[in-house]
Design a protein around this motif. Sequence first.
Motif, PDB file in Angstrom:
ATOM      1  N   MET A   1      -0.365  -7.646   9.564  1.00 13.64           N
ATOM      2  CA  MET A   1       0.485  -6.727  10.281  1.00 13.64           C
ATOM      3  C   MET A   1       1.339  -7.501  11.271  1.00 13.64           C
ATOM      4  O   MET A   1       1.043  -8.648  11.608  1.00 13.64           O
ATOM      5  CB  MET A   1      -0.340  -5.666  10.991  1.00 13.64           C
ATOM      6  CG  MET A   1      -1.275  -6.186  12.060  1.00 13.64           C
ATOM      7  SD  MET A   1      -1.917  -4.866  13.084  1.00 13.64           S
ATOM      8  CE  MET A   1      -0.421  -4.303  13.849  1.00 13.64           C
ATOM      9  N   SER A  21      -8.320  -8.490  10.575  1.00 14.49           N
ATOM     10  CA  SER A  21      -6.923  -8.277  10.210  1.00 14.49           C
ATOM     11  C   SER A  21      -6.065  -9.377  10.829  1.00 14.49           C
ATOM     12  O   SER A  21      -6.262  -9.755  11.987  1.00 14.49           O
ATOM     13  CB  SER A  21      -6.429  -6.911  10.703  1.00 14.49           C
ATOM     14  OG  SER A  21      -7.106  -5.862  10.046  1.00 14.49           O
ATOM     15  N   GLN A  42       1.590  -4.454   6.044  1.00 16.26           N
ATOM     16  CA  GLN A  42       1.177  -3.067   5.851  1.00 16.26           C
ATOM     17  C   GLN A  42       1.623  -2.199   7.024  1.00 16.26           C
ATOM     18  O   GLN A  42       2.026  -1.055   6.838  1.00 16.26           O
ATOM     19  CB  GLN A  42      -0.345  -2.984   5.703  1.00 16.26           C
ATOM     20  CG  GLN A  42      -0.874  -3.453   4.351  1.00 16.26           C
ATOM     21  CD  GLN A  42      -2.356  -3.183   4.223  1.00 16.26           C
ATOM     22  OE1 GLN A  42      -3.119  -3.339   5.188  1.00 16.26           O
ATOM     23  NE2 GLN A  42      -2.786  -2.792   3.026  1.00 16.26           N
ATOM     24  N   VAL A  43       1.499  -2.741   8.261  1.00 18.60           N
ATOM     25  CA  VAL A  43       1.839  -1.998   9.477  1.00 18.60           C
ATOM     26  C   VAL A  43       2.680  -2.889  10.375  1.00 18.60           C
ATOM     27  O   VAL A  43       2.410  -4.091  10.509  1.00 18.60           O
ATOM     28  CB  VAL A  43       0.576  -1.525  10.229  1.00 18.60           C
ATOM     29  CG1 VAL A  43       0.965  -0.735  11.477  1.00 18.60           C
ATOM     30  CG2 VAL A  43      -0.315  -0.686   9.314  1.00 18.60           C
ATOM     31  N   ALA A  70       5.945   0.464   1.160  1.00 22.36           N
ATOM     32  CA  ALA A  70       4.613   0.929   1.571  1.00 22.36           C
ATOM     33  C   ALA A  70       4.329   0.671   3.049  1.00 22.36           C
ATOM     34  O   ALA A  70       3.292   1.100   3.558  1.00 22.36           O
ATOM     35  CB  ALA A  70       3.548   0.239   0.726  1.00 22.36           C
ATOM     36  N   THR A  71       5.202  -0.018   3.743  1.00 23.81           N
ATOM     37  CA  THR A  71       4.955  -0.381   5.146  1.00 23.81           C
ATOM     38  C   THR A  71       4.984   0.844   6.046  1.00 23.81           C
ATOM     39  O   THR A  71       5.837   1.723   5.903  1.00 23.81           O
ATOM     40  CB  THR A  71       6.019  -1.398   5.617  1.00 23.81           C
ATOM     41  OG1 THR A  71       5.927  -2.572   4.811  1.00 23.81           O
ATOM     42  CG2 THR A  71       5.795  -1.775   7.077  1.00 23.81           C
ATOM     43  N   GLN A  72       4.021   0.878   6.970  1.00 21.48           N
ATOM     44  CA  GLN A  72       3.958   1.937   7.981  1.00 21.48           C
ATOM     45  C   GLN A  72       4.507   1.389   9.300  1.00 21.48           C
ATOM     46  O   GLN A  72       4.194   0.273   9.707  1.00 21.48           O
ATOM     47  CB  GLN A  72       2.514   2.396   8.178  1.00 21.48           C
ATOM     48  CG  GLN A  72       1.883   3.028   6.942  1.00 21.48           C
ATOM     49  CD  GLN A  72       2.373   4.447   6.708  1.00 21.48           C
ATOM     50  OE1 GLN A  72       2.223   5.315   7.568  1.00 21.48           O
ATOM     51  NE2 GLN A  72       2.968   4.686   5.550  1.00 21.48           N
ATOM     52  N   GLN A 110      -3.056   1.533   8.026  1.00 16.00           N
ATOM     53  CA  GLN A 110      -3.331   0.546   6.978  1.00 16.00           C
ATOM     54  C   GLN A 110      -3.874   1.222   5.725  1.00 16.00           C
ATOM     55  O   GLN A 110      -3.525   0.846   4.590  1.00 16.00           O
ATOM     56  CB  GLN A 110      -4.315  -0.507   7.482  1.00 16.00           C
ATOM     57  CG  GLN A 110      -3.713  -1.502   8.457  1.00 16.00           C
ATOM     58  CD  GLN A 110      -4.750  -2.487   8.977  1.00 16.00           C
ATOM     59  OE1 GLN A 110      -5.921  -2.130   9.191  1.00 16.00           O
ATOM     60  NE2 GLN A 110      -4.325  -3.718   9.230  1.00 16.00           N
ATOM     61  N   ALA A 113      -1.002   2.875   4.039  1.00 14.17           N
ATOM     62  CA  ALA A 113      -0.156   1.867   3.406  1.00 14.17           C
ATOM     63  C   ALA A 113      -0.777   1.389   2.097  1.00 14.17           C
ATOM     64  O   ALA A 113      -0.079   1.214   1.085  1.00 14.17           O
ATOM     65  CB  ALA A 113       0.064   0.696   4.346  1.00 14.17           C
ATOM     66  N   GLN A 114      -2.099   1.189   2.092  1.00 12.16           N
ATOM     67  CA  GLN A 114      -2.767   0.739   0.875  1.00 12.16           C
ATOM     68  C   GLN A 114      -2.713   1.815  -0.210  1.00 12.16           C
ATOM     69  O   GLN A 114      -2.517   1.515  -1.397  1.00 12.16           O
ATOM     70  CB  GLN A 114      -4.220   0.372   1.176  1.00 12.16           C
ATOM     71  CG  GLN A 114      -4.956  -0.261   0.006  1.00 12.16           C
ATOM     72  CD  GLN A 114      -4.294  -1.543  -0.469  1.00 12.16           C
ATOM     73  OE1 GLN A 114      -3.997  -2.427   0.341  1.00 12.16           O
ATOM     74  NE2 GLN A 114      -4.048  -1.658  -1.767  1.00 12.16           N
ATOM     75  N   HIS A 116      -0.398   4.019  -0.535  1.00  8.32           N
ATOM     76  CA  HIS A 116       0.979   4.030  -1.030  1.00  8.32           C
ATOM     77  C   HIS A 116       1.211   2.875  -2.002  1.00  8.32           C
ATOM     78  O   HIS A 116       1.848   3.052  -3.055  1.00  8.32           O
ATOM     79  CB  HIS A 116       1.952   3.930   0.153  1.00  8.32           C
ATOM     80  CG  HIS A 116       3.368   4.227  -0.218  1.00  8.32           C
ATOM     81  ND1 HIS A 116       3.905   5.489  -0.155  1.00  8.32           N
ATOM     82  CD2 HIS A 116       4.354   3.413  -0.668  1.00  8.32           C
ATOM     83  CE1 HIS A 116       5.169   5.453  -0.548  1.00  8.32           C
ATOM     84  NE2 HIS A 116       5.475   4.190  -0.858  1.00  8.32           N
ATOM     85  N   THR A 117       0.677   1.707  -1.666  1.00  9.33           N
ATOM     86  CA  THR A 117       0.815   0.553  -2.555  1.00  9.33           C
ATOM     87  C   THR A 117       0.147   0.818  -3.898  1.00  9.33           C
ATOM     88  O   THR A 117       0.696   0.508  -4.959  1.00  9.33           O
ATOM     89  CB  THR A 117       0.208  -0.698  -1.907  1.00  9.33           C
ATOM     90  OG1 THR A 117       0.899  -0.983  -0.684  1.00  9.33           O
ATOM     91  CG2 THR A 117       0.305  -1.899  -2.828  1.00  9.33           C
TER      92      THR A 117
END
Length: 375
Positions: A1, A21, A42-43, A70-72, A110, A113-114, A116-117
Amino acid sequence: MLVVSAQRSHAPALAAALRGSEVQYLPDSDTLLREANLRAPQVVLLYTDTPGTPLAQVLPILRRRAELAATQWLAVGTQGLGELLAAGADGLASDATSPEALALQVRNMQVRAQQHTDALERVATLQRRMDAWEHEERVRDQLVHMLVHDLKNPIAAVMGLLEVVEDDTRLPPDSRELLRVARDEAQHLLHLTVNMLDVRKIQAGKMNLRRELMFSPMFSEVMDLARGDVGSGLRERNLQVQVEQGISPVSADAEILRRVMANLISNALKHTSMGGLIAIDVSSDGPHLLVSVRDDGEGIPEDDLPNLFAAFEQSRLTLHGRFDTGMGLAFCKMAVEAHGGQIGVESVRGQGSRFFFTLPFAQDSEDDDFVELLN
């Protein structure tokens, strides 16, 4: 991140709360624009005190990049949160939020985001499968077209030559019978190839119906032509044809109906023995025309009935060993439904089968057109 902020201390504080992380620091929005794609986080935490190009202008640009789909994006601060939310931020947090509470919010993002990926990967996999399937369909269509067009003319030529030889008065009776069988088999082969082509055309929406108003005399003519298409095997069956006189007109493609009837009669012939009955009936049935082809053959097993009109399906029980693709009945179903009708089958083992289909009668406007033609 990523942590984007004027204060480097925000990054190690969050890293301590987010054990396991990786937390990277970027000092300004311009660096974020250059490096976000390479890092694909991811974030991303966007602190409102970040120097450089305003984050409210940077964020919409970043959100349009496919690599960051997919990024938040989490906006953190006191001032300007509303602008970042309008620009596309996925969440908001105060800069007074403790590192532990902020870490919890980041964990949730996160997970999203995962998810979404994973969804994007599934969509990509399905798209690849769809592309492969469409490619196979194109290749199959091209193959069918090549086979049918390359086979039709030679088969027709063979049939014509066989007919010429069969008419030779010098031919012995036993040889004449062999020629008749050869001509019938060539006719069957021609039906198979044409049915394959027509099924593919209907599936692709490329078969246009040439409709005309059909009355009782035309239906009688269609039945006679269909009988001729089936071949000499009908001479060994008891064929009965009944066409109701004075029926209301039907808007239909006469040539397609001729092909439908030829397939249904040929199917009845396949399931009956010598001397068997094949009865054709054309009559009114409420708002529809009802056409049925009945035989007293061996019947069709009940388990075969549900899939009988599917391509490459046929009854496992026939009186003849002749191979059939099942395209004939598949074509009948598609052709009848293209006319706005329905097709079905009834069968009892040991008692025979009845194939039937309905066609809607022509509407009043179509009747008026016919009256105008007569006048």
